[in-house]
Scaffold this active site. Structure first.
Site, short mmCIF file in Angstrom:
data_model
loop_
_atom_site.label_atom_id
_atom_site.label_comp_id
_atom_site.label_asym_id
_atom_site.label_seq_id
_atom_site.Cartn_x
_atom_site.Cartn_y
_atom_site.Cartn_z
N ASP A 47 -8.15 -3.44 6.48
CA ASP A 47 -7.56 -2.12 6.20
C ASP A 47 -8.47 -1.31 5.27
OD1 ASP A 47 -7.04 -3.47 3.86
OD2 ASP A 47 -4.87 -3.09 3.86
N SER A 48 -9.60 -1.90 4.87
CA SER A 48 -10.63 -1.15 4.14
C SER A 48 -11.12 0.02 5.00
CB SER A 48 -11.80 -2.06 3.76
OG SER A 48 -12.28 -2.75 4.90
N ASP A 86 -5.94 -7.44 9.77
CA ASP A 86 -5.42 -7.23 8.41
C ASP A 86 -4.09 -6.49 8.48
OD1 ASP A 86 -5.57 -7.41 5.70
OD2 ASP A 86 -7.17 -5.92 5.45
N LYS A 115 -3.90 -11.49 8.61
CA LYS A 115 -4.08 -11.76 7.18
C LYS A 115 -3.10 -10.90 6.41
CE LYS A 115 -7.75 -9.68 4.78
NZ LYS A 115 -7.11 -8.94 3.69
N GLU A 117 -1.69 -10.02 2.18
CA GLU A 117 -1.96 -10.17 0.76
C GLU A 117 -0.73 -10.70 0.04
OE1 GLU A 117 -3.50 -6.51 -0.95
OE2 GLU A 117 -4.99 -6.30 0.65
N GLU A 184 -10.31 -12.91 -3.35
CA GLU A 184 -11.06 -11.70 -3.74
C GLU A 184 -11.06 -11.50 -5.25
OE1 GLU A 184 -10.14 -8.07 -1.62
OE2 GLU A 184 -11.46 -6.90 -2.92
O1 KIV Z 1 -9.76 -4.79 4.19
C1 KIV Z 1 -10.72 -5.53 3.98
O2 KIV Z 1 -11.87 -5.23 4.37
C2 KIV Z 1 -10.48 -6.77 3.25
C3 KIV Z 1 -11.67 -7.44 2.66
C4 KIV Z 1 -11.98 -6.80 1.36
C5 KIV Z 1 -11.46 -8.92 2.53
O3 KIV Z 1 -9.38 -7.17 3.09
#
Ligand code: KIV
Length: 266
Positions: A47-48, A86, A115, A117, A184
């Site tokens: 989600d970056s 994500d 994934k 958090e 992280e």
């Molecule tokens: O969103 C992302 O790119 C991430 C990485 C920082 C692990 O979660």
């Protein structure tokens, strides 16, 4: 039909722990996924993308529809890498919504796992997902989706108490059925302790060299996103400058009438 002998599967990743480092990079589209695919074990549709691709100040406004769209693009040109989806903010707050959204991800994309958090407070959600045949990666330590509630990004595991909490979170997620962990923004001794204590792979970002693998955001490591450059990013290319030079040359040639020349003309 996917050639499974070639493809990086969860089983292969789990066997790599302690034997071979796992390489992960983010990608948000088919073009870059196809460039990275031969050289990495895993591609994370992170989600970056909400920051580097959509220009937002943090990851929180990414939606499940956007993430599905980008993951479909990545999967269309990824042959061998394991693709990790994500889960965006707010899409796994409880067991029912997490399962509904994760099933959508499996049905609408080719992602191999999702994934999310969180620490032990997410154990029940992870148990529910893995009981329903969803492979889940936990994301512990610095959690970018907590940036607004915590008032910024900060390195975790600086005190002995924080270190113990992170280890407890890792153990709780493993027990709940997590297939692997992203760690992280923690002190390296914390990531090392987690990596020793769990039997699932750990993949670090800003967590030192002792993790079972590493992940970097592609636009950071290739020099395309320079607004915010954490210490842990190694820049392998000055991509932004190289592209600007090329576009500058193209613009100058169009303006001067030297492009197209006869060799680029029918
Ligand atoms: O969103 C992302 O790119 C991430 C990485 C920082 C692990 O979660």
């Amino acid at each position: 039909m996917i050639n499974l002998s070639h493809k990086t599967t969860l089983k292969k990743l789990q066997k790599m722990k302690g034997h071979e480092k796992i390489v992960m990079i983010t990608a948000y589209d088919a073009l870059f996924a196809s460039i990275f695919d031969p050289y990495v074990d895993m591609i994370l549709v992170g989600d970056s993308l909400n920051m580097s691709f959509s220009g937002k100040r943090d990851t929180l406004s990414a939606t499940i529809d956007q993430m599905i769209y980008h993951t479909q693009a990545v999967c269309s040109k990824t042959e061998k890498s394991f693709v990790l989806f994500d889960m965006p903010f707010g899409t796994y707050s409880d067991k029912a919504s997490a399962l509904k959204n994760a099933v959508r991800v499996y049905q609408e994309t080719g992602a191999d796992a999702i994934k999310l958090e969180g620490g032990k407070e997410k154990a029940e959600v992870i148990r529910h997902l893995s009981d329903n045949a969803i492979a889940v990666f936990g994301h512990i330590g610095l959690k970018p989706q907590s940036v607004r509630s915590e008032g910024g990004y900060s390195i975790k595991g600086k005190s002995e108490q924080e270190k113990q909490e992170i280890i407890e979170n890792a153990l709780a997620l493993e027990k709940a059925g997590a297939a692997a962990l992203i760690i992280e923004g923690v002190k390296p001794d914390v990531a090392e302790a987690v990596t020793e204590r769990v039997s699932i792979p750990t993949i670090g970002i800003g967590a030192g060299v002792e993790c079972d693998g590493q992940v970097l955001v592609w636009s950071d490591m290739l020099g395309f996103f320079e607004e915010f450059m954490p210490k842990f990013v190694k820049q392998y290319l000055d991509g932004g400058k190289l592209v600007q030079e090329a576009v500058k040359q193209y613009a100058a040639e169009v303006k001067s009438g030297t492009f197209p020349d006869p060799s680029h003309t029918y």
